[in-house]
Design a protein around this motif. Structure first.
Motif, PDB file in Angstrom:
ATOM      1  N   GLY A  84       0.497  -1.491   0.255  1.00  0.00           N
ATOM      2  CA  GLY A  84       0.149   0.333   0.281  1.00  0.00           C
ATOM      3  C   GLY A  84       0.519   1.182  -0.059  1.00  0.00           C
ATOM      4  N   GLU A  85       2.227   1.120   0.591  1.00  0.00           N
ATOM      5  CA  GLU A  85       2.949   2.206   0.283  1.00  0.00           C
ATOM      6  C   GLU A  85       2.997   2.545  -1.098  1.00  0.00           C
ATOM      7  OE1 GLU A  85       6.673   2.506   3.745  1.00  0.00           O
ATOM      8  OE2 GLU A  85       5.982   0.593   2.858  1.00  0.00           O
ATOM      9  N   ARG A  86       3.096   3.837  -1.343  1.00  0.00           N
ATOM     10  CA  ARG A  86       3.398   4.794  -2.577  1.00  0.00           C
ATOM     11  C   ARG A  86       4.473   6.141  -2.837  1.00  0.00           C
ATOM     12  NH1 ARG A  86      -2.676   5.994  -4.156  1.00  0.00           N
ATOM     13  NH2 ARG A  86      -3.832   4.115  -4.022  1.00  0.00           N
ATOM     14  N   LEU A  87       4.655   5.948  -3.775  1.00  0.00           N
ATOM     15  CA  LEU A  87       6.426   6.563  -4.780  1.00  0.00           C
ATOM     16  C   LEU A  87       5.652   6.779  -5.932  1.00  0.00           C
ATOM     17  CD1 LEU A  87       9.739   3.470  -4.532  1.00  0.00           C
ATOM     18  CD2 LEU A  87       8.935   5.883  -3.153  1.00  0.00           C
ATOM     19  N   ARG A  88       6.558   7.715  -5.907  1.00  0.00           N
ATOM     20  CA  ARG A  88       5.821   8.512  -7.317  1.00  0.00           C
ATOM     21  C   ARG A  88       7.524   9.043  -8.593  1.00  0.00           C
ATOM     22  NH1 ARG A  88       2.460  10.579  -9.827  1.00  0.00           N
ATOM     23  NH2 ARG A  88       0.833  11.335  -8.366  1.00  0.00           N
ATOM     24  N   ILE A  89       7.348   8.184  -9.261  1.00  0.00           N
ATOM     25  CA  ILE A  89       9.041   8.138  -9.993  1.00  0.00           C
ATOM     26  C   ILE A  89       8.376   9.072 -11.124  1.00  0.00           C
ATOM     27  CG2 ILE A  89      11.231   6.796 -11.210  1.00  0.00           C
ATOM     28  CD1 ILE A  89      10.694   4.477  -9.613  1.00  0.00           C
ATOM     29  N   GLY A  90       8.743  10.255 -11.275  1.00  0.00           N
ATOM     30  CA  GLY A  90       8.433  11.665 -13.028  1.00  0.00           C
ATOM     31  C   GLY A  90       7.567  11.300 -12.710  1.00  0.00           C
ATOM     32  N   PRO A  91       6.874  11.406 -13.330  1.00  0.00           N
ATOM     33  CA  PRO A  91       5.221  11.065 -13.800  1.00  0.00           C
ATOM     34  C   PRO A  91       4.260  10.164 -12.809  1.00  0.00           C
ATOM     35  CG  PRO A  91       5.885  10.455 -15.887  1.00  0.00           C
ATOM     36  CD  PRO A  91       7.013  10.806 -15.189  1.00  0.00           C
ATOM     37  N   VAL A  92       5.442   8.660 -13.117  1.00  0.00           N
ATOM     38  CA  VAL A  92       4.614   7.767 -12.792  1.00  0.00           C
ATOM     39  C   VAL A  92       4.566   7.106 -10.700  1.00  0.00           C
ATOM     40  CG1 VAL A  92       4.819   4.458 -13.031  1.00  0.00           C
ATOM     41  CG2 VAL A  92       5.829   6.965 -14.829  1.00  0.00           C
ATOM     42  N   LEU A  93       3.581   7.379 -10.872  1.00  0.00           N
ATOM     43  CA  LEU A  93       2.468   6.875  -9.592  1.00  0.00           C
ATOM     44  C   LEU A  93       3.077   5.218  -9.350  1.00  0.00           C
ATOM     45  CD1 LEU A  93       2.130   7.686  -7.153  1.00  0.00           C
ATOM     46  CD2 LEU A  93      -0.814   7.226  -7.690  1.00  0.00           C
TER      47      LEU A  93
END
Length: 147
Positions: A84-93
């Motif tokens: 459930g934890e989230r990351l954003r790499i550039g525009p990608v979630l």
């Protein structure tokens, strides 16, 4: 803050990974050109270079990022591991699915003891929630629950 330092994809199981400067990430599908594109949940795997360096020290041999068969290598961790934890790499979630266990074939590909050295350092499997291009050099930002 950390950044993407390497990207690897493989067109099929047991086929060598290849390094790419950028890759298209499709929400609900995976990385275009990778063996897991189209799978239900394991869209992308992420590892940290500093963890690989620690594993290499334990092993007594280099561990190239591509040899682990993970897709994205960050300059340093920690890489989120809680579902459930989230990351954003550039525009990608991206959202954590689970911790990625080291493959038993790593001993054949890297050297005896590699799988053991990578235990708890083998990265995390994520699903892609929002599409875009991931490129070497992209900033990696943790996403809070209220975003």
């Amino acid at each position: 803050m950390t950044r993407v330092v390497e990207i690897h994809i493989a067109p099929g199981s047991r086929l060598p990974t290849r390094s790419v400067p950028a890759v298209e990430a499709e929400a609900g599908r995976g990385l275009v050109g990778d063996r897991y594109h189209g799978t239900k949940h394991r869209h992308v795997t992420i590892q940290a270079r500093d963890e690989l360096d620690l594993a290499a020290a334990d092993l007594g041999a280099d561990i190239p990022s591509g040899a682990t068969r993970r897709n994205i290598t960050l300059a340093h961790g920690p890489v989120p591991t809680r579902p459930g934890e989230r990351l954003r790499i550039g525009p990608v979630l991206l959202e954590v699915v689970r911790v990625a266990a080291p493959c038993r074939l790593l001993d054949d590909w890297i050297g005896t003891g590699a799988a053991s050295a990578l235990r708890r350092r083998a990265g995390t499997a994520f699903r892609i929630l929002e599409s875009g291009t991931i490129a070497v050099g992209d900033e990696v930002v943790p996403v809070e629950d209220d975003e």
